[in-house]
Design an enzyme around this catalytic site. Sequence first.
Site, short mmCIF file in Angstrom:
data_model
loop_
_atom_site.label_atom_id
_atom_site.label_comp_id
_atom_site.label_asym_id
_atom_site.label_seq_id
_atom_site.Cartn_x
_atom_site.Cartn_y
_atom_site.Cartn_z
N GLU A 131 0.81 -1.20 0.00
CA GLU A 131 0.00 0.00 0.00
C GLU A 131 0.85 1.26 0.00
O GLU A 131 1.79 1.34 0.78
CB GLU A 131 -0.92 0.02 1.23
N GLY A 274 2.56 -0.01 11.23
CA GLY A 274 2.06 -0.86 12.31
C GLY A 274 1.63 -2.22 11.79
O GLY A 274 2.03 -3.26 12.31
N ALA A 275 0.78 -2.20 10.77
CA ALA A 275 0.25 -3.45 10.23
C ALA A 275 -0.46 -3.15 8.92
O ALA A 275 -0.73 -2.00 8.60
CB ALA A 275 -0.73 -4.08 11.22
N MET A 276 -0.78 -4.22 8.18
CA MET A 276 -1.47 -4.06 6.90
C MET A 276 -2.52 -5.13 6.75
O MET A 276 -2.26 -6.32 6.98
CB MET A 276 -0.45 -4.13 5.76
N GLU A 277 -3.66 -4.70 6.28
CA GLU A 277 -4.86 -5.54 6.30
C GLU A 277 -5.00 -6.45 5.09
O GLU A 277 -6.12 -6.63 4.59
CB GLU A 277 -6.09 -4.63 6.40
N ASN A 278 -3.93 -7.04 4.59
CA ASN A 278 -4.08 -7.95 3.46
C ASN A 278 -5.14 -9.00 3.78
O ASN A 278 -5.04 -9.68 4.81
CB ASN A 278 -2.76 -8.64 3.16
N GLU A 309 -7.04 -4.00 12.04
CA GLU A 309 -6.83 -4.74 10.78
C GLU A 309 -8.01 -5.66 10.49
O GLU A 309 -8.41 -5.83 9.33
CB GLU A 309 -5.53 -5.55 10.84
N HIS A 312 -10.80 -3.95 8.90
CA HIS A 312 -10.52 -3.71 7.47
C HIS A 312 -10.99 -4.85 6.57
O HIS A 312 -11.15 -4.65 5.38
CB HIS A 312 -9.01 -3.54 7.26
N GLU A 331 -9.73 3.86 6.57
CA GLU A 331 -8.84 4.08 7.72
C GLU A 331 -9.57 4.72 8.91
O GLU A 331 -9.32 4.37 10.05
CB GLU A 331 -7.63 4.91 7.32
ZN LIG Z 1 -5.71 0.72 8.62
#
Ligand SMILES: [Zn+2]
Length: 854
Positions: A131, A274-278, A309, A312, A331
């Site tokens: 992203e 922090g993190a990614m919502e794959n 996440e 998301h 977001e």
């Molecule tokens: Zn997010």
Amino acid sequence: MPGKNLSRDEAQQRASILTVDSYQVRLDVTSAPDPAAATFRSTTTIAFRCAEPGAATFLDLLAPAVRAVTLNGRSLDPATAYDGARVHVDGLAAENTLTVEADCAYSRTGEGLHRFTDPADGETYLYTHYEPADARRVFATFEQPDLKAPFDFTVTAPAAWDVRSNAPHRTVTEDGAARTWEFEPTRPISTYLTAVVAGPYHVVRDHYSRALADGTVLDIPLAALCRRSLAPYFDADEILGVTKLGLDFFHEKFDYPYPFGKYDQAFVPEYNIGAMENPGCVTFREEFVFRSKVTDAAYEARANVVLHEMAHMWFGDLVTMRWWDDLWLKESFADFMGSYGLVGAGTRYRAAWVTFANQRKAWAYRQDQFPTTHPITADIRDLEDAKLNFDGITYAKGASVLKQLVAYAGADAFFEGARRYFQRHAFGNTELADLLDILEETSGRDLKSWAAAWLQTAGVNTLTPQLTVDAEGRITELAVLQDGDVQRPHRIAVGLYDRDADGALVRTERFELDVTGARTVVTGAAGHARPALVLLNDDDLTYCKIRFDEESLETLRTGLGDIKDDLARALAWSAVWNLTRDALMPARDYVALVLRFAGQEANIGVLQSLHAQAKGAVDLYADPAWRGEGGRLLADSALRELRSAAPGSDHQLAWARFLAQTANGSEHLGLVRGLLAGTARIDGLEVDQELRWALWLTLAAAGQAGEEELAGEFAADNTASGRRQYTQCLAARPTPEAKAAAWSAVIDSEELPNALVEANIAGFGVPAHRDLTALYAAPYFKLLERVWAERTIEIAMRIVGGFFPQAQVDEATLAEADAWLSGHPDAAPALRRLVLERRDDLARALRAQACDRG
Ligand SMILES: [Zn+2]
């Protein structure tokens, strides 16, 4: 590079003629363990339709080499079709099959397919992060969120590895030293959401199931992953526990079964965010795997991210914004759901809204007062704009405004709106109007003007109480004044506070009302005795800065810490910090409040933010003539509170870390050295590895840690974290050579991984070393455009933000920043934005210092 910065217009044009039916992506990463191998083979076949046969289009791809391009059986010459950022194809048919074969690069910047070799055991780990637009570093794509398609991934990797992607794997076939993993096709998703995680990861498996309303049972295999060398520290049970509570909660609230099959959560090294919502394959920064004792605030933050996440999966993955203008549509919601879920899902983190009010909102207030602030629904012209908009507005202000929306329209209308939104737009793309239409249906309120005021304008309102009192000390009128270029409708609560029999400040009256316009009278307040404290925005329903009447401010000076309710006290702390930032309260007065009351602050997260803010107040906002004394006062209080904190408590650890940040005199530094050597002890305080590094950093910055000592610590902790902290310690030494080495490591080489770029910048920028780093202000401004042009945007952002001479709080540095800005009107807008924001921080610090001088 031509075409690297895809524009919204180009994306709209492409979406207007193309429909993508499927991607098949084959990656061969068997070379990854060989450090000499710079690239991996990537073959993409895309099936897509074109509404205007004969038209031309392009694919996005950032690859060192393109080997072959085939469109509908016709070979195109890569030398002419590929320009370094795009693969151009023309003569499209109504239905097309396009194959691109490329050599893509392993990443060291966290963008694309990142490769990391673990110093602890030599194992190699890969993961992707895309992203907003880095899938094109791994395979040829139409890199925009609204060209969704099912993805079919096949990955060939070393035989001993585990490989994960968004969907579960279908088959694994072994071929000597390699194994090939074929994954099920995904549901239709956006390119930026696709993912591959590959390596000898440690995996903890679990399972979630739930009976659905239609009588079927939803089964979700769960997995939590981290590097093998972190496995001893991996508290997967805690993470999976929050995961299950969240899955229960979001299914109840959203009433749409989790659509992505399994749910993996991988904690990966050198992660930029922090993190990614794959979908089905969430990636987190591995610092969330705690090697040493951390306070409960860190556990709460991690649980918040787990729920963020997960939210998301619906807000963002199932329904996705059409373009980055509406990034907030995912977001802001996920950010809101993180805190809402912590409380609502029954986790043990009951204070989530205190954290939100005190820390998350501080990010929003800061961002919203920059000259570069923007409405929550933004105008995102291109990918560089998009990259910068993962900011305090899109996340924290957006979430704050959703909290206000829930207060304004009601939680039932809000969640019924969410349910209809998922039903109506599943696997599709949306814009603001799509959401508003539904919320108007469910709330029965006209939200157009609400949205215009809250979502489509920028800036924060300040609310100030205006109190008149009669001769008997009774309120004759209490009004709320609203400032700001844009006045908004605020649903707020107003609290009146007085001392109870034990001396605590407790709420005696609460009024809830709609504030509209410049002045609103609080109905019902008249006739009550004048309270010790009037607290606007009590319960933190709206998004605003709050001020106090003189008497209330006096109450805070003498009794802020006596406010009994955690949220009300957190709001008061937040308000006095805003007064300090706005040069309305001298920095030393704020520090005096912290010195007086931080020792009794019960909420550990609030305490840790007080530490950070008090340190910032002394370093940047205090009169330089008082800085030394302010620093000593902080260190003395840290030592005092450390000695009196309950043994083994979170508070004890927080004060130990604060001592490490503030220690300056020989007494403090002597204790630091003693704690490291084991000759000094604080009952209950375990000097574990992370605390050791924090203490070494103190000594290094004070010029009291030799290179050999630091190398010795690194030898004893030869890990990813150890390497980062060792690097930071070296850069934090107060010598011209150390600063030069850190600067050069970042500027002169593109080989340094993202984590070490960050460590060098952090060590370089010790505020107390401002005399040493002053020399770098001029080179910094000279380098800006080159850095922006030559480095990846992630690294360029860190350099531009991190090396800005922010410790040089003086008119000369401000003038230098202004000269660069006026001399470079045509520099990339995203670069100008970053410099404008740092410049604004500097101007704010100058105002605060003037206030502190009196
Ligand atoms: Zn997010």
